[in-house]
Scaffold this motif. Sequence first.
Motif, PDB file in Angstrom:
ATOM      1  N   THR A 360      24.232 -11.054  15.809  1.00 35.99           N
ATOM      2  CA  THR A 360      24.460 -11.218  14.365  1.00 35.99           C
ATOM      3  C   THR A 360      23.293 -10.720  13.518  1.00 35.99           C
ATOM      4  N   ALA A 361      22.145 -10.484  14.136  1.00 30.94           N
ATOM      5  CA  ALA A 361      20.982 -10.028  13.368  1.00 30.94           C
ATOM      6  C   ALA A 361      21.215  -8.609  12.862  1.00 30.94           C
ATOM      7  N   ASP A 362      20.875  -8.364  11.589  1.00 29.87           N
ATOM      8  CA  ASP A 362      21.065  -7.039  10.999  1.00 29.87           C
ATOM      9  C   ASP A 362      19.939  -6.761  10.000  1.00 29.87           C
ATOM     10  N   PRO A 363      18.959  -5.978  10.402  1.00 26.87           N
ATOM     11  CA  PRO A 363      17.851  -5.681   9.482  1.00 26.87           C
ATOM     12  C   PRO A 363      18.181  -4.629   8.437  1.00 26.87           C
ATOM     13  N   ALA A 364      19.289  -3.921   8.583  1.00 29.49           N
ATOM     14  CA  ALA A 364      19.596  -2.807   7.679  1.00 29.49           C
ATOM     15  C   ALA A 364      19.661  -3.214   6.206  1.00 29.49           C
ATOM     16  N   PRO A 365      20.336  -4.332   5.848  1.00 25.48           N
ATOM     17  CA  PRO A 365      20.363  -4.700   4.422  1.00 25.48           C
ATOM     18  C   PRO A 365      18.980  -4.943   3.840  1.00 25.48           C
ATOM     19  N   HIS A 366      18.084  -5.508   4.635  1.00 22.83           N
ATOM     20  CA  HIS A 366      16.730  -5.747   4.146  1.00 22.83           C
ATOM     21  C   HIS A 366      15.976  -4.429   3.965  1.00 22.83           C
ATOM     22  N   ALA A 367      16.238  -3.473   4.852  1.00 23.37           N
ATOM     23  CA  ALA A 367      15.604  -2.162   4.696  1.00 23.37           C
ATOM     24  C   ALA A 367      16.082  -1.478   3.417  1.00 23.37           C
ATOM     25  N   ALA A 368      17.385  -1.614   3.111  1.00 21.41           N
ATOM     26  CA  ALA A 368      17.914  -1.037   1.875  1.00 21.41           C
ATOM     27  C   ALA A 368      17.325  -1.733   0.649  1.00 21.41           C
ATOM     28  N   GLU A 369      17.207  -3.058   0.736  1.00 24.06           N
ATOM     29  CA  GLU A 369      16.603  -3.798  -0.382  1.00 24.06           C
ATOM     30  C   GLU A 369      15.150  -3.382  -0.589  1.00 24.06           C
ATOM     31  N   LEU A 370      14.454  -3.113   0.501  1.00 19.84           N
ATOM     32  CA  LEU A 370      13.058  -2.697   0.398  1.00 19.84           C
ATOM     33  C   LEU A 370      12.925  -1.412  -0.399  1.00 19.84           C
ATOM     34  N   GLU A 371      13.860  -0.487  -0.234  1.00 19.08           N
ATOM     35  CA  GLU A 371      13.792   0.774  -0.985  1.00 19.08           C
ATOM     36  C   GLU A 371      13.888   0.516  -2.484  1.00 19.08           C
ATOM     37  N   THR A 372      14.810  -0.365  -2.897  1.00 21.02           N
ATOM     38  CA  THR A 372      14.944  -0.664  -4.327  1.00 21.02           C
ATOM     39  C   THR A 372      13.732  -1.421  -4.856  1.00 21.02           C
ATOM     40  N   LEU A 373      13.181  -2.297  -4.032  1.00 17.54           N
ATOM     41  CA  LEU A 373      11.993  -3.029  -4.460  1.00 17.54           C
ATOM     42  C   LEU A 373      10.790  -2.099  -4.613  1.00 17.54           C
ATOM     43  N   LEU A 374      10.666  -1.132  -3.726  1.00 15.00           N
ATOM     44  CA  LEU A 374       9.559  -0.188  -3.841  1.00 15.00           C
ATOM     45  C   LEU A 374       9.691   0.663  -5.102  1.00 15.00           C
ATOM     46  N   ALA A 375      10.919   1.001  -5.464  1.00 11.92           N
ATOM     47  CA  ALA A 375      11.113   1.728  -6.718  1.00 11.92           C
ATOM     48  C   ALA A 375      10.639   0.873  -7.895  1.00 11.92           C
ATOM     49  N   ARG A 376      10.902  -0.423  -7.803  1.00 10.61           N
ATOM     50  CA  ARG A 376      10.462  -1.333  -8.874  1.00 10.61           C
ATOM     51  C   ARG A 376       8.943  -1.498  -8.864  1.00 10.61           C
ATOM     52  N   VAL A 377       8.332  -1.509  -7.680  1.00  8.83           N
ATOM     53  CA  VAL A 377       6.876  -1.587  -7.595  1.00  8.83           C
ATOM     54  C   VAL A 377       6.248  -0.354  -8.239  1.00  8.83           C
ATOM     55  N   ARG A 378       6.811   0.820  -7.959  1.00  9.39           N
ATOM     56  CA  ARG A 378       6.278   2.050  -8.567  1.00  9.39           C
ATOM     57  C   ARG A 378       6.341   1.985 -10.088  1.00  9.39           C
ATOM     58  N   MET A 379       7.437   1.437 -10.605  1.00 16.75           N
ATOM     59  CA  MET A 379       7.560   1.299 -12.051  1.00 16.75           C
ATOM     60  C   MET A 379       6.518   0.324 -12.590  1.00 16.75           C
ATOM     61  N   ALA A 380       6.306  -0.777 -11.865  1.00 17.38           N
ATOM     62  CA  ALA A 380       5.334  -1.770 -12.317  1.00 17.38           C
ATOM     63  C   ALA A 380       3.916  -1.208 -12.308  1.00 17.38           C
ATOM     64  N   LEU A 381       3.610  -0.377 -11.317  1.00 18.05           N
ATOM     65  CA  LEU A 381       2.272   0.186 -11.201  1.00 18.05           C
ATOM     66  C   LEU A 381       2.080   1.466 -12.010  1.00 18.05           C
ATOM     67  N   ALA A 382       3.158   1.967 -12.604  1.00 21.52           N
ATOM     68  CA  ALA A 382       3.080   3.224 -13.348  1.00 21.52           C
ATOM     69  C   ALA A 382       1.992   3.237 -14.413  1.00 21.52           C
ATOM     70  N   PRO A 383       1.784   2.135 -15.163  1.00 21.35           N
ATOM     71  CA  PRO A 383       0.707   2.188 -16.169  1.00 21.35           C
ATOM     72  C   PRO A 383      -0.671   2.445 -15.572  1.00 21.35           C
ATOM     73  N   LEU A 384      -0.896   1.982 -14.353  1.00 25.34           N
ATOM     74  CA  LEU A 384      -2.218   2.125 -13.753  1.00 25.34           C
ATOM     75  C   LEU A 384      -2.424   3.472 -13.077  1.00 25.34           C
ATOM     76  N   VAL A 385      -1.346   4.126 -12.660  1.00 25.45           N
ATOM     77  CA  VAL A 385      -1.489   5.454 -12.036  1.00 25.45           C
ATOM     78  C   VAL A 385      -1.204   6.576 -13.031  1.00 25.45           C
ATOM     79  N   HIS A 386      -0.979   6.201 -14.292  1.00 26.91           N
ATOM     80  CA  HIS A 386      -0.715   7.209 -15.320  1.00 26.91           C
ATOM     81  C   HIS A 386      -1.934   8.120 -15.472  1.00 26.91           C
ATOM     82  N   PRO A 387      -1.728   9.417 -15.701  1.00 25.00           N
ATOM     83  CA  PRO A 387      -2.862  10.347 -15.831  1.00 25.00           C
ATOM     84  C   PRO A 387      -3.855   9.949 -16.915  1.00 25.00           C
ATOM     85  N   LEU A 388      -3.409   9.260 -17.945  1.00 23.98           N
ATOM     86  CA  LEU A 388      -4.305   8.884 -19.038  1.00 23.98           C
ATOM     87  C   LEU A 388      -4.938   7.512 -18.850  1.00 23.98           C
ATOM     88  N   SER A 389      -4.690   6.869 -17.731  1.00 26.54           N
ATOM     89  CA  SER A 389      -5.280   5.555 -17.500  1.00 26.54           C
ATOM     90  C   SER A 389      -6.802   5.675 -17.399  1.00 26.54           C
TER      91      SER A 389
END
Length: 500
Positions: A360-389
């Motif tokens: 019954t174990a299935d890691p695939a949904p968590h791997a898919a969720e991780l991709e969306t969370l990483l996209a959100r992390v990139r957005m959150a960190l965008a102000p700090l990696v901005h070229p004008l920071s």
Amino acid sequence: MFVAPDPGRLRLRTAARAVIGVGAAVALAELCGLSLTASITGGLAALLALFTVTDPTVRRQAVTTALLPAAGFPVLALATALHGVTPLRDAAFVLVVFCGVYARRWGPRGHALGIFAFMNFFITQFLHALPAQLPELYAAVGLALIAAAAVRFLLWPIERRTPPPAAPAPLPGRGLARHTTRQAFQATAACAVALTVGQVLSEDRWYWAVGTAWWIFVNTASRGETLVRGFRRVLGTVVGVAAGVLIAIPLDGAPVPTALLVAVCVFGIFYTAAVSYSWMILAVTLMAGLLYGLLGVLDPGLLVLRLEETAVGAVCAALAVVLVLPVTTHATNDAWIQRALHCVHAATAQATARLAGSPTADPAPHAAELETLLARVRMALAPLVHPLSPFRARKARAGQVIALLDDCAREVRGLVAVAADPDAGHDARLAAACWRVEAAVQAMTAGERELEAPAAAGATASPAAGSGPALAHLQGLERALAELATPLGSDPKAPFVISA
């Protein structure tokens, strides 16, 4: 924008479908003999229906599309009825702003309905629609939604084969700490001030300042994200105004070339939205200039005014996130990184169970969720990696965090693929390595400042046949987590410290 990955050509197909949907909406309005104002209203309604409806299933998308008139028609009637009553019109617009943002607490459906309601008020101001035009505006919007739905669900049902990724659940909170409540007050304050200042600049085109402030608050969660989004909107508008001077003004509203270029702009909006906000705003600004040309009111002064109103809206949004119930970039970063690490933990735990023989174990949904969370992390960190920071040390750490989290995601994807193989779960060293990864994540999310290198990393130097790929992925994941501990815990004052 041009080299950003497009798996399955999803952005390309979605953008092409949008051009067809908007074109069909305008064609229907024209065939029914509606006015140019109504045809433009219909085209914009179709664009919004295709752009804002992002529910995770086709069924929910269909329901949300069917509900759009319930949100848009009353606002359309209110906006036209109050056209000549400035104080009441302004108060109604501000109320629509608050309700539209507050509705985001109900997920993608509330988000779409709120945007559609706001934009119906905005479009009415853009086109200077009068109460006598309301019946044909209703007809145009209704035809547009039918056309958009037919293209989306019947002619080219992309989502049936490629379901959109589920958006990560919003960060928790109650009362004024809740993201949607706080942002509703911020956006309302920003739009109210933008409306007032915008009317000082122009009694006829003030709505661009309000629209700018509104859209800057879409898909942002922190002070830094909102400030970066405002900068990108102004940048896109500057380039878009320049393009309007070079392209839209010489055309002078010529129907055929204008229609073709509007189609290009629609394509550009959908194709670039996911990868470059500035490029998307460039397309929006050029499209607005082309539509002004069709309406016969375009001149260089109007484009300059558009830029001025945009700057007003961006400044108002910036002041609102700093002064009204502010949430720091630090707090948002901390929360999203924790969510991503917990997702790594969940995926590894499920992989452990799968390798141990659990059916019954299935890691695939968590791997898919991780991709969306990483996209959100990139957005959150965008102000700090901005070229004008100006914060070079923080910028370097933010870049390192993003790179190492990407490494974690890559190793998790590989681990999930190996765990799906029924022959890969009989090596005890795999389960042991999985447990080490889990322990590392638990230590990091529990507030540990130091993460020791995996003690057993060298024990798998000569893996048995068939288990090598899994061990390699687990070792890579262990190394990435060990390296990630440094930027996350090296400086207590940095915006990346994982708190308990």
